[in-house]
Each structure stands twice: as structure tokens, then as C-alpha cells.
Motif scaffolding. Structure first.
Motif, PDB file in Angstrom:
ATOM      1  N   THR A 167       0.836  -1.197   0.000  1.00 28.35           N
ATOM      2  CA  THR A 167       0.000   0.000   0.000  1.00 28.35           C
ATOM      3  C   THR A 167       0.870   1.246   0.000  1.00 28.35           C
ATOM      4  O   THR A 167       2.091   1.169   0.177  1.00 28.35           O
ATOM      5  CB  THR A 167      -0.919   0.038   1.240  1.00 28.35           C
ATOM      6  OG1 THR A 167      -0.123   0.234   2.405  1.00 28.35           O
ATOM      7  CG2 THR A 167      -1.757  -1.223   1.369  1.00 28.35           C
ATOM      8  N   LEU A 168       0.224   2.383  -0.138  1.00 36.89           N
ATOM      9  CA  LEU A 168       0.929   3.658  -0.102  1.00 36.89           C
ATOM     10  C   LEU A 168       1.649   3.845   1.235  1.00 36.89           C
ATOM     11  O   LEU A 168       2.723   4.429   1.296  1.00 36.89           O
ATOM     12  CB  LEU A 168      -0.073   4.800  -0.338  1.00 36.89           C
ATOM     13  CG  LEU A 168       0.479   6.186  -0.612  1.00 36.89           C
ATOM     14  CD1 LEU A 168       1.391   6.188  -1.837  1.00 36.89           C
ATOM     15  CD2 LEU A 168      -0.664   7.169  -0.817  1.00 36.89           C
ATOM     16  N   LYS A 174       3.180  -1.000  -8.965  1.00 37.04           N
ATOM     17  CA  LYS A 174       4.361  -0.260  -9.401  1.00 37.04           C
ATOM     18  C   LYS A 174       4.921  -0.722 -10.741  1.00 37.04           C
ATOM     19  O   LYS A 174       5.424   0.084 -11.516  1.00 37.04           O
ATOM     20  CB  LYS A 174       5.467  -0.363  -8.343  1.00 37.04           C
ATOM     21  CG  LYS A 174       5.093   0.281  -7.028  1.00 37.04           C
ATOM     22  CD  LYS A 174       6.169   0.048  -5.991  1.00 37.04           C
ATOM     23  CE  LYS A 174       5.758   0.577  -4.634  1.00 37.04           C
ATOM     24  NZ  LYS A 174       6.740   0.270  -3.595  1.00 37.04           N
ATOM     25  N   LYS A 203       4.816   8.703  -7.930  1.00 41.86           N
ATOM     26  CA  LYS A 203       4.079   8.129  -6.799  1.00 41.86           C
ATOM     27  C   LYS A 203       3.666   9.233  -5.827  1.00 41.86           C
ATOM     28  O   LYS A 203       2.667   9.112  -5.114  1.00 41.86           O
ATOM     29  CB  LYS A 203       4.967   7.088  -6.112  1.00 41.86           C
ATOM     30  CG  LYS A 203       4.397   6.467  -4.887  1.00 41.86           C
ATOM     31  CD  LYS A 203       5.387   5.480  -4.288  1.00 41.86           C
ATOM     32  CE  LYS A 203       5.199   5.395  -2.794  1.00 41.86           C
ATOM     33  NZ  LYS A 203       6.182   4.572  -2.139  1.00 41.86           N
ATOM     34  N   LEU A 231      -0.388  -0.358  -4.595  1.00 43.49           N
ATOM     35  CA  LEU A 231       0.402   0.262  -5.664  1.00 43.49           C
ATOM     36  C   LEU A 231       0.891  -0.797  -6.642  1.00 43.49           C
ATOM     37  O   LEU A 231       1.694  -1.655  -6.291  1.00 43.49           O
ATOM     38  CB  LEU A 231       1.593   1.011  -5.069  1.00 43.49           C
ATOM     39  CG  LEU A 231       1.270   2.061  -4.005  1.00 43.49           C
ATOM     40  CD1 LEU A 231       2.543   2.692  -3.485  1.00 43.49           C
ATOM     41  CD2 LEU A 231       0.297   3.108  -4.531  1.00 43.49           C
ATOM     42  N   ILE A 281      -0.070  10.633  -5.579  1.00 47.34           N
ATOM     43  CA  ILE A 281      -1.210   9.825  -5.136  1.00 47.34           C
ATOM     44  C   ILE A 281      -1.824  10.366  -3.846  1.00 47.34           C
ATOM     45  O   ILE A 281      -3.047  10.564  -3.771  1.00 47.34           O
ATOM     46  CB  ILE A 281      -0.803   8.346  -4.984  1.00 47.34           C
ATOM     47  CG1 ILE A 281      -0.288   7.813  -6.325  1.00 47.34           C
ATOM     48  CG2 ILE A 281      -1.974   7.508  -4.478  1.00 47.34           C
ATOM     49  CD1 ILE A 281       0.400   6.460  -6.232  1.00 47.34           C
ATOM     50  N   THR A 314       0.222   2.583 -10.542  1.00 42.17           N
ATOM     51  CA  THR A 314       1.413   3.381 -10.253  1.00 42.17           C
ATOM     52  C   THR A 314       2.402   3.371 -11.417  1.00 42.17           C
ATOM     53  O   THR A 314       3.087   4.374 -11.652  1.00 42.17           O
ATOM     54  CB  THR A 314       2.082   2.872  -8.959  1.00 42.17           C
ATOM     55  OG1 THR A 314       1.072   2.676  -7.973  1.00 42.17           O
ATOM     56  CG2 THR A 314       3.092   3.868  -8.430  1.00 42.17           C
ATOM     57  N   ASN A 345      -3.935   1.475  -7.383  1.00 38.41           N
ATOM     58  CA  ASN A 345      -3.427   2.563  -8.195  1.00 38.41           C
ATOM     59  C   ASN A 345      -2.496   1.992  -9.259  1.00 38.41           C
ATOM     60  O   ASN A 345      -1.606   1.201  -8.962  1.00 38.41           O
ATOM     61  CB  ASN A 345      -2.684   3.594  -7.341  1.00 38.41           C
ATOM     62  CG  ASN A 345      -2.058   4.679  -8.186  1.00 38.41           C
ATOM     63  OD1 ASN A 345      -0.881   4.608  -8.518  1.00 38.41           O
ATOM     64  ND2 ASN A 345      -2.851   5.672  -8.553  1.00 38.41           N
TER      65      ASN A 345
END
Length: 185
Positions: free
Chosen positions: A58-59, A139, A119, A137, A122, A113, A111
Motif C-alpha cells: 500500500t501507499l 508499481k 508516486k 500500488l 497519489i 502506479t 493505483n
């Protein structure tokens, strides 16, 4: 008379044994049918398929897996900050997350990402919409590829058994949100 009673009893015993045998076999027949149905459900990304695994950070840096939500319905929403339809639907997503919590269901935002310019965009994006969820994310774009996300936003409704019951390609409106399987009574 005794011969007919003996014949009658013999036939009755044979019928009862046959019924007993059929009953004992019915459980294995039902089990075979259940196994066949279970085997016919393949893993995938479309309605009727068992959702492919998702495990991302997660973020805030926590590891989250879609398997964490087995046993409860979950709505998964794929988004990006630069995406205009994602921006338009974000107030609806925020409301949907609130309603899902009230129903005892889960919400997972993913997301894209790998498609973001940074990033760092966000958190301010989510704060602007007063979103309280911590998005996963993607990524490297792996989940985007696995889930065949061609356009965003995309929203999936997954039942408590991990089966995809609805897939919406495109932005949600309040009417579409109300029409999601999970909100129908």
C-alpha cells in the motif's frame, strides 16, 4: 398364503436394499457434481471466474493480499490520478467505500502506479477527495496486465468465495454504483 407373504417380504427387502444402496451412492454422486462445478470455475479476470491473486504494497507500506478478504464481498477499483474518468468517479468511490464498510464488505483500490508520472501525486490526489483508503500500488504494471486493464477506471465486484460477479469497465456514476450486485437487496 405364507408363500405370497414370503414373496412379498422378499420383494420388500430387495426394494429397501435397493433404495438404501441408491441413497448411499447419492452422496458420492452429489460430491462428484460439486467437484465438477468447482473444477469448471477457472481463475481469471472475467465474471464467473475466481479472481486472480493480488498481493501488493500500500501507499503506507503495508503488504495486502486479495486473499485477506476471502469470506466477505469485496469491490476492487483500478485507478490513476491523471485519469479524467477516475477523477470524476472519485467522489462516488469515496461514498461507495463508506457504504461498503456499513454493509460489512471490503473495498480495495489499486493505483496503476506504473502509469503515474510520480508516486508522490497519489496522496495529495486522495486528500483532495477526502478518501480514507490506503491504495495498493501496482508499481510494475503486473496486476494491470494480469487483470487485462485496458482502460481505467475498472471496477470488480468479488463475492465472499473469491468469484468475480461483476466487472465494470469505465467510470461509475451514482446510479451504476447503486446497481452493483453488492448494493442490491
Amino acid at each position: 398364503m405364507k408363500k405370497s407373504q414370503a414373496l412379498y417380504r422378499s420383494v420388500l427387502i430387495i426394494i429397501l436394499c435397493g433404495v438404501g444402496f441408491m441413497y448411499s451412492q447419492s452422496e458420492s454422486v452429489y460430491q462428484q457434481v460439486e467437484e465438477a462445478v468447482a473444477n469448471s470455475i477457472s481463475k481469471g479476470v472475467q465474471v464467473g471466474q475466481e479472481a486472480l491473486p493480488i498481493q501488493l504494497e500500500t501507499l503506507k507500506g503495508e503488504q495486502v493480499s486479495l486473499d485477506d478478504y476471502l469470506g466477505q464481498p469485496v469491490v476492487v477499483n483500478f485507478f490513476a490520478t491523471w485519469c479524467h474518468p477516475c477523477q470524476e468517479e472519485m467522489p462516488i468511490i469515496v461514498e461507495m467505500e463508506k457504504r461498503l464498510k456499513e454493509k460489512g464488505a471490503a473495498f480495495v483500490a489499486v493505483n496503476m502506479t506504473s502509469q503515474e508520472s510520480s508516486k508522490d501525486e497519489i496522496a495529495p490526489f486522495l486528500q483532495h477527495y477526502r478518501a480514507t483508503f490506503d491504495p495498493l500500488l501496482d508499481k510494475d504494471g503486473e496486476i494491470m496486465k494480469k487483470y487485462q486493464i485496458i482502460g481505467i477506471p475498472t471496477t470488480l465486484v468479488i463475492d465472499e468465495n473469491g468469484i468475480i460477479v461483476q466487472r465494470i469497465n469505465g467510470g461509475l456514476t451514482f446510479e451504476l454504483m447503486e446497481d452493483l450486485v453488492i448494493f442490491r437487496e
